[in-house]
Design a protein around this motif. Structure first.
Motif, PDB file in Angstrom:
ATOM      1  N   GLN A  73       0.829  -1.202   0.000  1.00  0.00           N
ATOM      2  CA  GLN A  73       0.000   0.000   0.000  1.00  0.00           C
ATOM      3  C   GLN A  73       0.867   1.258   0.000  1.00  0.00           C
ATOM      4  O   GLN A  73       0.565   2.235  -0.694  1.00  0.00           O
ATOM      5  CB  GLN A  73      -0.934  -0.012   1.213  1.00  0.00           C
ATOM      6  N   ILE A  74       1.940   1.238   0.781  1.00  0.00           N
ATOM      7  CA  ILE A  74       2.855   2.380   0.811  1.00  0.00           C
ATOM      8  C   ILE A  74       3.499   2.572  -0.559  1.00  0.00           C
ATOM      9  O   ILE A  74       3.547   3.679  -1.096  1.00  0.00           O
ATOM     10  CB  ILE A  74       3.929   2.182   1.890  1.00  0.00           C
ATOM     11  N   ALA A  75       3.990   1.486  -1.138  1.00  0.00           N
ATOM     12  CA  ALA A  75       4.669   1.555  -2.432  1.00  0.00           C
ATOM     13  C   ALA A  75       3.746   2.080  -3.522  1.00  0.00           C
ATOM     14  O   ALA A  75       4.163   2.841  -4.403  1.00  0.00           O
ATOM     15  CB  ALA A  75       5.217   0.183  -2.810  1.00  0.00           C
ATOM     16  N   ALA A  76       2.473   1.688  -3.458  1.00  0.00           N
ATOM     17  CA  ALA A  76       1.515   2.103  -4.486  1.00  0.00           C
ATOM     18  C   ALA A  76       1.270   3.603  -4.460  1.00  0.00           C
ATOM     19  O   ALA A  76       0.840   4.185  -5.470  1.00  0.00           O
ATOM     20  CB  ALA A  76       0.195   1.352  -4.295  1.00  0.00           C
ATOM     21  N   ASN A  77       1.545   4.253  -3.328  1.00  0.00           N
ATOM     22  CA  ASN A  77       1.297   5.688  -3.203  1.00  0.00           C
ATOM     23  C   ASN A  77       2.558   6.536  -3.342  1.00  0.00           C
ATOM     24  O   ASN A  77       2.508   7.759  -3.191  1.00  0.00           O
ATOM     25  CB  ASN A  77       0.638   5.978  -1.845  1.00  0.00           C
ATOM     26  N   LEU A  78       3.680   5.909  -3.651  1.00  0.00           N
ATOM     27  CA  LEU A  78       4.921   6.663  -3.837  1.00  0.00           C
ATOM     28  C   LEU A  78       4.982   7.231  -5.254  1.00  0.00           C
ATOM     29  O   LEU A  78       4.498   6.604  -6.198  1.00  0.00           O
ATOM     30  CB  LEU A  78       6.132   5.753  -3.615  1.00  0.00           C
ATOM     31  N   PRO A  79       5.586   8.394  -5.437  1.00  0.00           N
ATOM     32  CA  PRO A  79       5.775   8.931  -6.785  1.00  0.00           C
ATOM     33  C   PRO A  79       6.608   7.962  -7.626  1.00  0.00           C
ATOM     34  O   PRO A  79       7.527   7.318  -7.109  1.00  0.00           O
ATOM     35  CB  PRO A  79       6.519  10.248  -6.540  1.00  0.00           C
ATOM     36  N   TYR A  80       6.314   7.875  -8.897  1.00  0.00           N
ATOM     37  CA  TYR A  80       6.994   6.917  -9.773  1.00  0.00           C
ATOM     38  C   TYR A  80       8.486   7.175  -9.875  1.00  0.00           C
ATOM     39  O   TYR A  80       9.281   6.266 -10.129  1.00  0.00           O
ATOM     40  CB  TYR A  80       6.377   6.971 -11.180  1.00  0.00           C
ATOM     41  N   ASN A  81       8.897   8.426  -9.653  1.00  0.00           N
ATOM     42  CA  ASN A  81      10.290   8.806  -9.872  1.00  0.00           C
ATOM     43  C   ASN A  81      11.070   9.035  -8.578  1.00  0.00           C
ATOM     44  O   ASN A  81      12.145   9.627  -8.597  1.00  0.00           O
ATOM     45  CB  ASN A  81      10.362  10.066 -10.735  1.00  0.00           C
ATOM     46  N   ILE A  82      10.544   8.552  -7.470  1.00  0.00           N
ATOM     47  CA  ILE A  82      11.181   8.844  -6.188  1.00  0.00           C
ATOM     48  C   ILE A  82      12.570   8.223  -6.093  1.00  0.00           C
ATOM     49  O   ILE A  82      13.506   8.822  -5.565  1.00  0.00           O
ATOM     50  CB  ILE A  82      10.283   8.362  -5.016  1.00  0.00           C
ATOM     51  N   GLY A  83      12.742   7.019  -6.631  1.00  0.00           N
ATOM     52  CA  GLY A  83      14.048   6.371  -6.560  1.00  0.00           C
ATOM     53  C   GLY A  83      15.115   7.130  -7.320  1.00  0.00           C
ATOM     54  O   GLY A  83      16.241   7.308  -6.844  1.00  0.00           O
ATOM     55  N   ALA A  84      14.758   7.610  -8.516  1.00  0.00           N
ATOM     56  CA  ALA A  84      15.710   8.378  -9.328  1.00  0.00           C
ATOM     57  C   ALA A  84      16.068   9.689  -8.640  1.00  0.00           C
ATOM     58  O   ALA A  84      17.225  10.134  -8.678  1.00  0.00           O
ATOM     59  CB  ALA A  84      15.122   8.640 -10.712  1.00  0.00           C
ATOM     60  N   ALA A  85      15.079  10.318  -8.005  1.00  0.00           N
ATOM     61  CA  ALA A  85      15.341  11.573  -7.297  1.00  0.00           C
ATOM     62  C   ALA A  85      16.317  11.354  -6.143  1.00  0.00           C
ATOM     63  O   ALA A  85      17.242  12.151  -5.930  1.00  0.00           O
ATOM     64  CB  ALA A  85      14.030  12.168  -6.780  1.00  0.00           C
ATOM     65  N   VAL A  86      16.130  10.275  -5.416  1.00  0.00           N
ATOM     66  CA  VAL A  86      17.035   9.958  -4.307  1.00  0.00           C
ATOM     67  C   VAL A  86      18.458   9.748  -4.822  1.00  0.00           C
ATOM     68  O   VAL A  86      19.434  10.206  -4.218  1.00  0.00           O
ATOM     69  CB  VAL A  86      16.546   8.704  -3.554  1.00  0.00           C
TER      70      VAL A  86
END
Length: 247
Positions: A154-167
């Motif tokens: 549920q948490i993962a489904a609500n994360l922005p699609y590009n959050i990993g790249a931003a990090v």
């Protein structure tokens, strides 16, 4: 009466990002649970040894062995297998053998996780979402692994699609900043400046930030200002700036 500081709840675990890079991890067992444990520690760059008769390995663990991703001790566990080990993950369908492993680990002060036996675990494996350098773990402290998995999804489904790249881009900028301002007493200022960048720039802007953008952006660190990405790109290669300076 409620105090001025956070109330102590108790009964939880200290959730940490445990650095096991190059550490020696022993996995006892070679079934499905062991396969999952192996993936976890290999992703953390540990050196993994599996002790189990080859006949007891499932397809995935067999693959890891054949690909030389892990070393195999082709027999049942023996106490000498603990020599030089930094962590033990036990995943065998034998409660008596598991307890023996746990007791030996306690004697040697080796942190251990005995699968599906919370009282015999120095630490738990939570349900983890991974997106590049971003890792999010949900733990129920051994109460409900399946429920942890549901919460994690549920948490993962609500994360922005590009959050990993931003990090990932922020991590590169942070490492560059430490080279620009390496002094220990710069620590608080570095943290505050990076925090403001993360707060004021959108995820899309962080993802779009190039190495050249970072070099220009670092020029704003000393005055402590936070330009927009557009303002960063208005600067010419020689350092000239065509836009308004921020105060």
């Amino acid at each position: 009466m409620k105090g001025p500081y956070p109330e102590i709840q108790g009964g939880g675990s200290l959730i940490l990002a445990w650095q096991v890079r190059t550490k020696r991890v022993l996995v006892v067992g070679g079934g499905e649970v062991a396969a999952g444990r192996i993936v976890n520690v290999l992703n953390a760059d540990a050196q993994v040894t599996v002790v189990s008769p080859r006949s007891g390995l499932n397809d995935e663990v067999t693959y890891r062995v054949d690909q030389k991703q892990v070393d195999l001790i082709d027999r049942k566990f023996e106490p000498s297998d603990l020599d030089g080990v930094d962590m033990v993950l036990c995943a065998v369908d034998d409660p008596e053998a598991s307890t023996q492993v746990y007791k030996l680990c306690k004697e040697r002060r080796i942190p251990a996780n005995i699968a599906d036996v919370p009282p015999e675990c120095d630490f738990y494996f939570g349900s983890v979402h991974r997106d590049g350098p971003l890792q999010i773990m949900v733990s129920t402290n051994g109460n409900g692994p399946k429920l942890a998995n549901i919460v994690r999804r549920q948490i993962a489904a609500n994360l922005p699609y590009n959050i990993g790249a931003a990090v990932q881009r922020v991590g590169i900028l942070r490492r560059k900043l430490r080279k620009v301002a390496p002094a220990q007493d710069e620590g608080p200022k570095r943290m505050q400046w990076m925090s403001k960048i993360c707060e004021q720039w959108t995820l899309d802007e962080l993802c779009d930030m190039t190495e050249e953008d970072m070099e220009v952006l670092l020029g704003f660190y000393k005055p402590g200002t936070i330009p927009t990405l557009d303002e960063v790109r208005l600067r010419e290669p020689d350092g000239a700036y065509d836009g308004p300076f921020l105060i």
